[in-house]
Design a protein around this motif. Structure first.
Motif, PDB file in Angstrom:
ATOM      1  N   ALA A  64      -0.475   8.593  -7.050  1.00  0.00           N
ATOM      2  CA  ALA A  64      -1.382   8.784  -5.927  1.00  0.00           C
ATOM      3  C   ALA A  64      -0.853   7.965  -4.756  1.00  0.00           C
ATOM      4  N   LEU A  65      -1.125   8.446  -3.550  1.00  0.00           N
ATOM      5  CA  LEU A  65      -0.582   7.821  -2.341  1.00  0.00           C
ATOM      6  C   LEU A  65      -1.699   7.155  -1.554  1.00  0.00           C
ATOM      7  N   ALA A  66      -1.687   5.839  -1.504  1.00  0.00           N
ATOM      8  CA  ALA A  66      -2.704   5.071  -0.786  1.00  0.00           C
ATOM      9  C   ALA A  66      -2.125   4.586   0.536  1.00  0.00           C
ATOM     10  N   ILE A  67      -1.774   5.539   1.376  1.00  0.00           N
ATOM     11  CA  ILE A  67      -1.152   5.257   2.668  1.00  0.00           C
ATOM     12  C   ILE A  67      -2.024   5.883   3.742  1.00  0.00           C
ATOM     13  N   GLY A  68      -2.596   5.055   4.607  1.00  0.00           N
ATOM     14  CA  GLY A  68      -3.514   5.567   5.608  1.00  0.00           C
ATOM     15  C   GLY A  68      -2.843   6.362   6.709  1.00  0.00           C
ATOM     16  N   LEU A  87       1.548  14.928  -8.937  1.00  0.00           N
ATOM     17  CA  LEU A  87       0.675  14.424  -7.884  1.00  0.00           C
ATOM     18  C   LEU A  87      -0.702  15.065  -8.027  1.00  0.00           C
ATOM     19  N   PRO A  88      -1.541  14.528  -8.904  1.00  0.00           N
ATOM     20  CA  PRO A  88      -2.856  15.133  -9.141  1.00  0.00           C
ATOM     21  C   PRO A  88      -3.804  14.870  -7.976  1.00  0.00           C
ATOM     22  N   ASN A  89      -4.865  15.641  -7.912  1.00  0.00           N
ATOM     23  CA  ASN A  89      -5.974  15.325  -7.026  1.00  0.00           C
ATOM     24  C   ASN A  89      -6.856  14.289  -7.712  1.00  0.00           C
TER      25      ASN A  89
END
Length: 208
Positions: A64-68, A87-89
């Protein structure tokens, strides 16, 4: 149950981790972040390596991508997708998503968010806490709908656009690529690309 690695160990990353934990779909949740090894913990979850090492983990973990930043998130999403990373939801169990809507990959949908029938969500989007996307909306890749923001029906939102906290739009308008809507703004007509819009009704105040 699979293992999840979240790239980015800031506040947004903590919300993703909490959301993933609440979903009960992951036996392990950890972070990659460039603060490693100075930081080795992000609340309850470990930071195990720097962000740049993701290729070493791609066969063992989902990501998961925690990039604002929308552009940075989209660029990393594309790199991971090209490398066949899973890359799941990540969807909070308190979110309401119509079975008649469509979601791409790598999206996060937080608690109390609503996505209504006929809506199509692209890839690497953020539908944040208590945001709503009404019927037949179309969101391109790397869109961020911030906490408490609301889209009326049939709104089209271009790539890398961002609705700020508690902003809103009327129905059936087009938000161009890389549009930023300021907190509390109300969009009543189509926007032009690469601009910041604020106020009620929202007006363009500068190029971005």
């Amino acid at each position: 149950m699979s293992k999840l690695l979240i790239i980015g160990a800031g506040g947004h990353g903590r919300v993703i981790a909490d959301c993933a934990e609440a979903s009960r779909q992951y036996c392990e949740i950890a972070f990659l972040d460039d603060s490693y090894p100075e930081r080795e913990q992000n609340l309850a979850w470990p930071i195990i390596e720097k962000s740049s090492t993701w290729k070493s983990f791609k066969d063992e973990y989902s990501f998961a991508l925690a990039i604002g930043n929308n552009q940075a998130r989209l660029a990393l999403y594309r790199a991971l997708d090209e490398a066949n990373v899973h890359l799941p939801n990540i969807i909070h169990p308190a979110a309401i998503i119509s079975s008649h809507s469509e979601l791409g990959k790598g999206n996060v949908v937080f608690a109390n968010a609503v996505i209504n029938p006929g809506s199509k969500i692209g890839n690497a989007c953020i539908i944040n806490t208590s945001a709503s996307v009404d019927h037949d909306c179309q969101l391109a890749d790397a869109v961020h709908i911030s906490p408490g923001a609301h889209l009326a029906g049939s709104v089209k939102v271009g790539q890398c656009s961002w609705f700020g906290v508690s902003s809103s739009s009327v129905q059936a308008i087009c938000i161009a690529d890389n549009t930023q809507i300021g907190a509390g703004a109300a969009v009543t007509k189509d926007t032009e690309a690469n601009g910041l819009y604020v106020g009620v009704p929202a007006r363009r105040i500068k190029d971005i």
